[in-house]
Design an enzyme around this catalytic site. Structure first.
Site, PDB file in Angstrom:
ATOM      1  N   GLU A  41       0.837  -1.202   0.000  1.00 54.59           N
ATOM      2  CA  GLU A  41       0.000   0.000   0.000  1.00 54.59           C
ATOM      3  C   GLU A  41       0.873   1.254   0.000  1.00 54.59           C
ATOM      4  O   GLU A  41       1.842   1.351   0.755  1.00 54.59           O
ATOM      5  CB  GLU A  41      -0.882  -0.018   1.253  1.00 54.59           C
ATOM      6  N   LYS A 112      -9.028   2.036  -2.460  1.00 54.56           N
ATOM      7  CA  LYS A 112      -9.329   1.553  -1.109  1.00 54.56           C
ATOM      8  C   LYS A 112     -10.729   1.987  -0.686  1.00 54.56           C
ATOM      9  O   LYS A 112     -11.119   3.141  -0.871  1.00 54.56           O
ATOM     10  CB  LYS A 112      -8.282   2.085  -0.124  1.00 54.56           C
ATOM     11  N   CYS A 148      -5.156  -3.150   2.363  1.00 60.15           N
ATOM     12  CA  CYS A 148      -4.979  -3.204   3.816  1.00 60.15           C
ATOM     13  C   CYS A 148      -6.300  -3.325   4.591  1.00 60.15           C
ATOM     14  O   CYS A 148      -6.847  -4.405   4.705  1.00 60.15           O
ATOM     15  CB  CYS A 148      -4.171  -1.997   4.293  1.00 60.15           C
ATOM     16  N   ASP A 306      17.425  -0.136  31.904  1.00 61.94           N
ATOM     17  CA  ASP A 306      16.861   0.522  30.722  1.00 61.94           C
ATOM     18  C   ASP A 306      17.948   0.978  29.761  1.00 61.94           C
ATOM     19  O   ASP A 306      17.863   0.745  28.547  1.00 61.94           O
ATOM     20  CB  ASP A 306      15.995   1.720  31.137  1.00 61.94           C
ATOM     21  N   SER A 307      18.974   1.631  30.303  1.00 60.32           N
ATOM     22  CA  SER A 307      20.059   2.095  29.422  1.00 60.32           C
ATOM     23  C   SER A 307      20.855   0.919  28.870  1.00 60.32           C
ATOM     24  O   SER A 307      21.337   0.963  27.732  1.00 60.32           O
ATOM     25  CB  SER A 307      20.969   3.074  30.154  1.00 60.32           C
ATOM     26  N   LYS A 533       3.974  16.011  30.018  1.00 59.13           N
ATOM     27  CA  LYS A 533       5.351  15.535  29.856  1.00 59.13           C
ATOM     28  C   LYS A 533       5.494  14.713  28.580  1.00 59.13           C
ATOM     29  O   LYS A 533       6.432  14.894  27.795  1.00 59.13           O
ATOM     30  CB  LYS A 533       5.768  14.673  31.053  1.00 59.13           C
TER      31      LYS A 533
END
Length: 568
Positions: A41, A112, A148, A306-307, A533
């Site tokens: 697509e 589509k 799709c 995490d790092s 944030k």
């Protein structure tokens, strides 16, 4: 009928580069004696093109390039996805279409019908739907082309279908012998298993084979896993492409009058579970770096999990020689955290530098002493350290032209356990949709699984054991632990999954779990409060059914209270 499925990795907006990919695979398909070739697509412009579609020049360039590509379509029919001008006199100016290119020219278009407008999809912003389906006939076989979402409205599969029409049913009613779906379907953990079940159901329902062509690669937040395949009329997989990389899959389909429905082709086994998540994150990061023009990554290494996980993925994505790790110990950093970062860097073989922040920390405290006198120390003072680190990392990124990758996970982003202009500084986030519990699972998988590319490459567990086993801590005050502020991550992650991904209310979560009521209400409140944030966070990769980012559009200035109910 021999069909080629071109699973390419287009770059959004790179019309010339994507054209080269398309022409390359048309040539390769001819060499393999394919009669038709299917592309994904919007293959020419890449998915999702977003507001590039609002530029009239882009649409004109797409049209000119497809005419150019069509000249190469001799001895083969190519189905190429791209945006076209809508012929309708009202509504949106464009349609999401597949061009049928044969005998050196564009023969017709398939448009589509179902335009998704949920989660990360926003196609009703740009496109007009098809009015009626059309077929293309090749060698006396009618090909029904869907795009799709047109495949994703099967009433027997979905509890509540989103649309009244079922384009695939319409194509069969019109006389389709083979069903073809050109897709740009993003990766979500467990989604491909669902896709296969959906296609098997549709194939058996209509007793028609299905040819599925999906895009592969990372484009901003989205990762496309490929996994193109062919399902025969009995619902069996007879060909399956690779996942998470480009592929040209060739499949031979029997004539509609043939009784042989068991032709076999190349079948690659798709990755599942943590293996698929790892490859999605690696591909997404690699393509973001490559498509944005970077060659190097820089990230802070704290000795935390995490790092460490982010660094490991970065090394696999672009190579150890292109990753720079920075340790920034403060007065509260433990010796173990510094040594764990050093061991990680040594195991992976990356360039590693230690820049202590005590001098800057002391200077900033001194600058603020008069203004902050007679106030109590707290989060503000803790965040000073994080913001010093953010400043250091952005300076290194600017100086060396390296992409600064942030290391925060979904659990932290959900409840705001992160610092604006501190550890949130950066250009891209790898783990922003990875819950903390999955961070641990992925780290163990990297170290222990025989499928782990890094275990195969280094022949050792690259993430230090202490990094995985020690209690998580931001180390912004003495003896700080994450669980001083947050519930156990197993509890937090389930609350986030229920509230964010499943849209369950706080009352529903309390009723269905044995979680403490006050904890649930506090976490849900934090999720709502910290939208401001997340709106300022770096873009990052989506791997779950609902990620923070443009697929979840929540207001910032709002006062919805989960604790309230009628009668209170």
């Amino acid at each position: 009928m021999r069909i080629a499925i071109s699973q390419i990795n287009p770059t959004v907006g790179d019309l010339r580069g994507n054209t080269k990919l398309i022409l390359r695979d048309i040539s390769r398909a001819k060499d393999r004696n394919a009669q038709i070739i299917i592309f994904p697509e919007l293959a020419l412009i890449g998915y999702p093109p977003k507001d590039l579609l609002l530029k009239p020049r882009v649409i004109k360039q797409c049209a000119d390039l497809v005419e150019h590509i069509a000249q190469s379509c001799t001895g083969i029919t190519a189905f190429i996805g791209y945006p076209i001008a809508s012929p309708k006199g009202a509504g949106h100016l464009l349609q999401n279409a597949v061009a049928v290119c044969a005998d050196g020219q564009i023969q017709n278009h398939h448009v589509k019908t179902l335009l998704p407008n949920y989660d990360v999809f926003d196609e009703r912003r740009y496109f007009e739907p098809a009015d009626t389906p059309t077929l293309t006939t090749i060698d006396n076989q009618n090909l029904g082309i869907s795009i799709c979402e047109d495949l994703w409205n099967e009433h027997d599969v979905f509890e509540r279908p989103l649309y009244h029409l079922n384009p695939v049913d319409q194509l069969v009613d019109f006389g389709a012998d083979i069903l073809i779906n050109a897709a740009a379907s993003p990766y979500v953990l467990g989604k491909h298993e669902f896709r296969l079940n959906l296609m098997r159901h549709v194939a058996r329902k209509h007793h028609k084979p299905i040819v599925y062509c999906n895009q592969v690669g990372g484009n901003d937040e989205l990762v496309f896993d490929g996994n193109s395949c062919v399902i025969n009329a009995s619902g069996e997989i007879i060909a399956h492409a690779k996942d998470f990389e480009e592929d040209l899959l060739i499949a031979d389909l029997p004539d509609k009058n043939s009784e042989n429905d068991r032709l076999e082709g190349r079948i690659e086994q798709p990755k599942t579970g943590l293996n698929s998540v790892y490859h999605a994150l690696t591909l997404g990061l690699r393509d973001y770096v490559r498509k944005c023009g970077f060659t190097k990554i820089v990230l802070g290494l704290s000795g935390g999990i995490d790092s460490a996980l982010t660094c490991a993925i970065a090394v696999d994505a672009i190579g150890k020689e292109n990753v720079i790790g920075i340790g920034m110990p403060s007065r509260y950093s433990s010796d173990g955290s510094v040594s764990d970062a050093e061991i990680l860097a040594s195991n992976l073989g990356i360039d590693f530098h230690v820049i202590p922040i005590e001098q800057a920390h002391t200077a900033l405290e001194s600058m603020l002493t008069d203004l902050f006198k007679d106030t109590q120390q707290g989060v503000t003072e803790e965040n000073i350290q994080a913001r010093i680190r953010g400043n250091v990392m952005m300076s290194i990124s600017n100086k060396f032209g390296a992409l600064l990758v942030t290391t925060g996970n979904k659990s932290e982003m959900a409840v705001g356990y992160c610092t604006l202009y501190g550890d949130m500084c950066g250009g891209f986030s790898v783990l922003c949709d990875v819950p903390k519990t999955m961070v641990y699972d992925l780290s163990r998988w990297i170290n222990d699984s025989p499928d782990s590319p890094l275990l195969k490459q280094y022949n050792l567990p690259v993430i230090p054991v202490d990094t995985i086993t020690k209690p998580p801590s931001a180390e912004l005050r003495p003896d700080q632990k994450d669980q001083d502020s947050l519930p156990d991550y197993e509890i937090l992650d389930e609350i986030v999954e229920r509230y964010v991904e499943k849209e369950q209310s706080a009352a529903h979560i309390i009723d269905e779990t044995d979680f403490d009521k006050d904890i649930v209400l506090r976490m849900v409140r934090l999720i709502d409060l910290n939208e401001y944030k997340r709106r300022q966070a770096a873009p990052g990769l989506k791997i779950t059914g609902r990620a923070f980012g443009f697929g979840r559009r929540m207001p910032i200035a709002q006062r919805y209270d989960n604790r309230w109910s009628v009668g209170d």
